[in-house]
Motif scaffolding. Structure first.
Motif, PDB file in Angstrom:
ATOM      1  N   UNK A  94      22.217  40.193   9.627  1.00  0.00           N
ATOM      2  CA  UNK A  94      21.874  39.354  10.686  1.00  0.00           C
ATOM      3  C   UNK A  94      22.596  38.003  10.705  1.00  0.00           C
ATOM      4  N   UNK A  95      22.924  37.484  11.927  1.00  0.00           N
ATOM      5  CA  UNK A  95      23.663  36.327  12.118  1.00  0.00           C
ATOM      6  C   UNK A  95      22.812  35.480  13.270  1.00  0.00           C
ATOM      7  N   UNK A  96      23.262  34.150  13.342  1.00  0.00           N
ATOM      8  CA  UNK A  96      22.734  33.361  14.155  1.00  0.00           C
ATOM      9  C   UNK A  96      22.676  33.949  15.489  1.00  0.00           C
ATOM     10  N   UNK A  97      21.367  33.767  16.461  1.00  0.00           N
ATOM     11  CA  UNK A  97      21.290  34.254  17.470  1.00  0.00           C
ATOM     12  C   UNK A  97      22.445  33.891  18.548  1.00  0.00           C
ATOM     13  N   UNK A  98      22.852  34.988  19.313  1.00  0.00           N
ATOM     14  CA  UNK A  98      23.900  34.516  20.181  1.00  0.00           C
ATOM     15  C   UNK A  98      25.420  34.659  19.693  1.00  0.00           C
ATOM     16  N   UNK A  99      25.321  34.770  18.348  1.00  0.00           N
ATOM     17  CA  UNK A  99      26.762  34.524  17.703  1.00  0.00           C
ATOM     18  C   UNK A  99      27.582  35.921  17.948  1.00  0.00           C
ATOM     19  N   UNK A 100      26.971  37.039  17.962  1.00  0.00           N
ATOM     20  CA  UNK A 100      27.687  38.434  18.137  1.00  0.00           C
ATOM     21  C   UNK A 100      28.548  38.342  19.429  1.00  0.00           C
ATOM     22  N   UNK A 101      27.820  37.799  20.371  1.00  0.00           N
ATOM     23  CA  UNK A 101      28.594  37.674  21.664  1.00  0.00           C
ATOM     24  C   UNK A 101      29.659  36.746  21.441  1.00  0.00           C
ATOM     25  N   UNK A 102      29.396  35.668  20.897  1.00  0.00           N
ATOM     26  CA  UNK A 102      30.561  34.569  20.666  1.00  0.00           C
ATOM     27  C   UNK A 102      31.692  35.092  20.108  1.00  0.00           C
ATOM     28  N   UNK A 103      31.531  35.951  19.053  1.00  0.00           N
ATOM     29  CA  UNK A 103      32.539  36.490  18.097  1.00  0.00           C
ATOM     30  C   UNK A 103      33.265  37.666  18.750  1.00  0.00           C
ATOM     31  N   UNK A 104      32.557  38.341  19.914  1.00  0.00           N
ATOM     32  CA  UNK A 104      33.227  39.274  20.543  1.00  0.00           C
ATOM     33  C   UNK A 104      32.614  40.631  19.704  1.00  0.00           C
ATOM     34  N   UNK A 105      31.620  40.691  18.822  1.00  0.00           N
ATOM     35  CA  UNK A 105      31.088  41.909  18.464  1.00  0.00           C
ATOM     36  C   UNK A 105      30.635  42.869  19.380  1.00  0.00           C
ATOM     37  N   UNK A 127      29.664  47.453  20.261  1.00  0.00           N
ATOM     38  CA  UNK A 127      29.505  48.515  19.542  1.00  0.00           C
ATOM     39  C   UNK A 127      30.755  49.154  19.324  1.00  0.00           C
ATOM     40  N   UNK A 128      31.792  48.806  19.912  1.00  0.00           N
ATOM     41  CA  UNK A 128      33.260  49.276  19.533  1.00  0.00           C
ATOM     42  C   UNK A 128      33.834  48.742  18.255  1.00  0.00           C
ATOM     43  N   UNK A 129      33.335  47.694  17.799  1.00  0.00           N
ATOM     44  CA  UNK A 129      33.969  47.175  16.615  1.00  0.00           C
ATOM     45  C   UNK A 129      33.388  47.736  15.331  1.00  0.00           C
ATOM     46  N   UNK A 130      34.066  47.957  14.170  1.00  0.00           N
ATOM     47  CA  UNK A 130      33.493  48.667  13.103  1.00  0.00           C
ATOM     48  C   UNK A 130      33.611  47.623  11.837  1.00  0.00           C
ATOM     49  N   UNK A 131      32.793  47.659  11.090  1.00  0.00           N
ATOM     50  CA  UNK A 131      32.571  47.138   9.696  1.00  0.00           C
ATOM     51  C   UNK A 131      33.820  47.817   8.887  1.00  0.00           C
ATOM     52  N   UNK A 132      34.554  46.992   8.159  1.00  0.00           N
ATOM     53  CA  UNK A 132      35.790  47.447   7.173  1.00  0.00           C
ATOM     54  C   UNK A 132      34.808  48.164   6.287  1.00  0.00           C
ATOM     55  N   UNK A 133      34.998  49.287   5.772  1.00  0.00           N
ATOM     56  CA  UNK A 133      34.409  49.933   4.587  1.00  0.00           C
ATOM     57  C   UNK A 133      35.771  50.190   3.823  1.00  0.00           C
ATOM     58  N   UNK A 134      35.645  50.257   2.553  1.00  0.00           N
ATOM     59  CA  UNK A 134      34.351  50.114   1.824  1.00  0.00           C
ATOM     60  C   UNK A 134      33.951  48.817   1.428  1.00  0.00           C
ATOM     61  N   UNK A 177      22.848  46.276  18.806  1.00  0.00           N
ATOM     62  CA  UNK A 177      22.885  44.959  18.425  1.00  0.00           C
ATOM     63  C   UNK A 177      21.677  44.475  19.110  1.00  0.00           C
ATOM     64  N   UNK A 178      20.661  44.059  18.330  1.00  0.00           N
ATOM     65  CA  UNK A 178      19.399  43.349  18.889  1.00  0.00           C
ATOM     66  C   UNK A 178      19.629  41.690  19.112  1.00  0.00           C
ATOM     67  N   UNK A 204      37.531  40.118  12.468  1.00  0.00           N
ATOM     68  CA  UNK A 204      36.377  39.059  12.486  1.00  0.00           C
ATOM     69  C   UNK A 204      35.718  39.108  10.963  1.00  0.00           C
ATOM     70  N   UNK A 205      35.895  37.761  10.156  1.00  0.00           N
ATOM     71  CA  UNK A 205      35.590  37.795   8.875  1.00  0.00           C
ATOM     72  C   UNK A 205      34.084  36.746   8.877  1.00  0.00           C
ATOM     73  N   UNK A 206      33.264  37.277   8.199  1.00  0.00           N
ATOM     74  CA  UNK A 206      31.933  36.384   7.916  1.00  0.00           C
ATOM     75  C   UNK A 206      31.617  36.387   6.380  1.00  0.00           C
ATOM     76  N   UNK A 207      31.236  35.016   5.897  1.00  0.00           N
ATOM     77  CA  UNK A 207      30.809  34.970   4.706  1.00  0.00           C
ATOM     78  C   UNK A 207      29.205  35.433   4.835  1.00  0.00           C
ATOM     79  N   UNK A 208      28.729  36.238   4.095  1.00  0.00           N
ATOM     80  CA  UNK A 208      27.515  36.800   3.767  1.00  0.00           C
ATOM     81  C   UNK A 208      26.838  36.754   2.423  1.00  0.00           C
ATOM     82  N   UNK A 209      25.377  36.566   2.549  1.00  0.00           N
ATOM     83  CA  UNK A 209      24.701  37.055   1.407  1.00  0.00           C
ATOM     84  C   UNK A 209      24.337  38.554   1.318  1.00  0.00           C
ATOM     85  N   UNK A 210      24.200  39.018   0.214  1.00  0.00           N
ATOM     86  CA  UNK A 210      23.833  40.582   0.096  1.00  0.00           C
ATOM     87  C   UNK A 210      22.312  40.683  -0.219  1.00  0.00           C
TER      88      UNK A 210
END
Length: 154
Positions: free
Chosen positions: A129-140, A142-149, A106-107, A42-48
């Motif tokens: 921070x993403x749009x409210x409700x979007x985590x569930x829509x994306x399927x995010x 606690x078992x998902x992991x942010x790809x590091x580094x 996830x709050x 799952x890829x997101x465009x973000x501001x840092x």
């Protein structure tokens, strides 16, 4: 180190008195990815939000976020994190992530304009921070992991 509501207000006041208009805070953009337990990416465009000034401004006074966009707060160290929704007109999902990329909490659907503290509940390095409700829509989950580094701007 936890930032309390009064410390956050003091930080905002400092930037205002120092002549820094919060509306003029500039954020660099990039992409980040999560990998789900099923191996989906799952890829997101973000501001840092990397500096204290950027983290203090966050998504305040912003319109609703489009899908697959957000803001990643990097606290530079692993610690307890608290956030709030003051001056934020749209509901957000706050995803707290530890330094290994594991989602700690996830709050979901935080309350617009609320000054209630939203805690990471565990020490973390990042908050997304993403749009409210979007985590569930994306399927995010606690078992998902942010790809590091992450390729954060310097």
């Amino acid at each position: 180190m936890t930032i309390t509501r009064s410390a956050f207000v003091a930080l905002l006041a400092f930037f205002s008195l120092a002549g820094v208009a919060l509306s003029e805070v500039v954020f660099e953009r990039g992409q980040l990815s999560f990998e789900t337990e099923a191996g989906e990416r799952i890829t997101l465009d973000v501001e840092w939000a990397l500096t204290a000034e950027q983290r203090a401004r966050g998504l305040m006074e912003r319109p609703a976020l489009p899908d697959r966009t957000g803001m990643l707060f990097d606290f530079g160290e692993t610690r307890m994190v608290t956030m709030w929704m003051a001056n934020t007109p749209e509901s957000l999902d706050m995803i707290f992530i530890d330094d290994t990329g594991k989602i700690a909490r996830i709050a979901e659907r935080t309350t617009p304009y609320s000054e209630a503290i939203v805690s990471s509940d565990k020490p973390v390095r990042y908050a997304l921070e993403i749009r409210g409700g979007h985590a569930a829509e994306l399927g995010l989950k606690p078992t998902a992991r942010l790809v590091l580094p992450l390729d954060l701007p310097k």
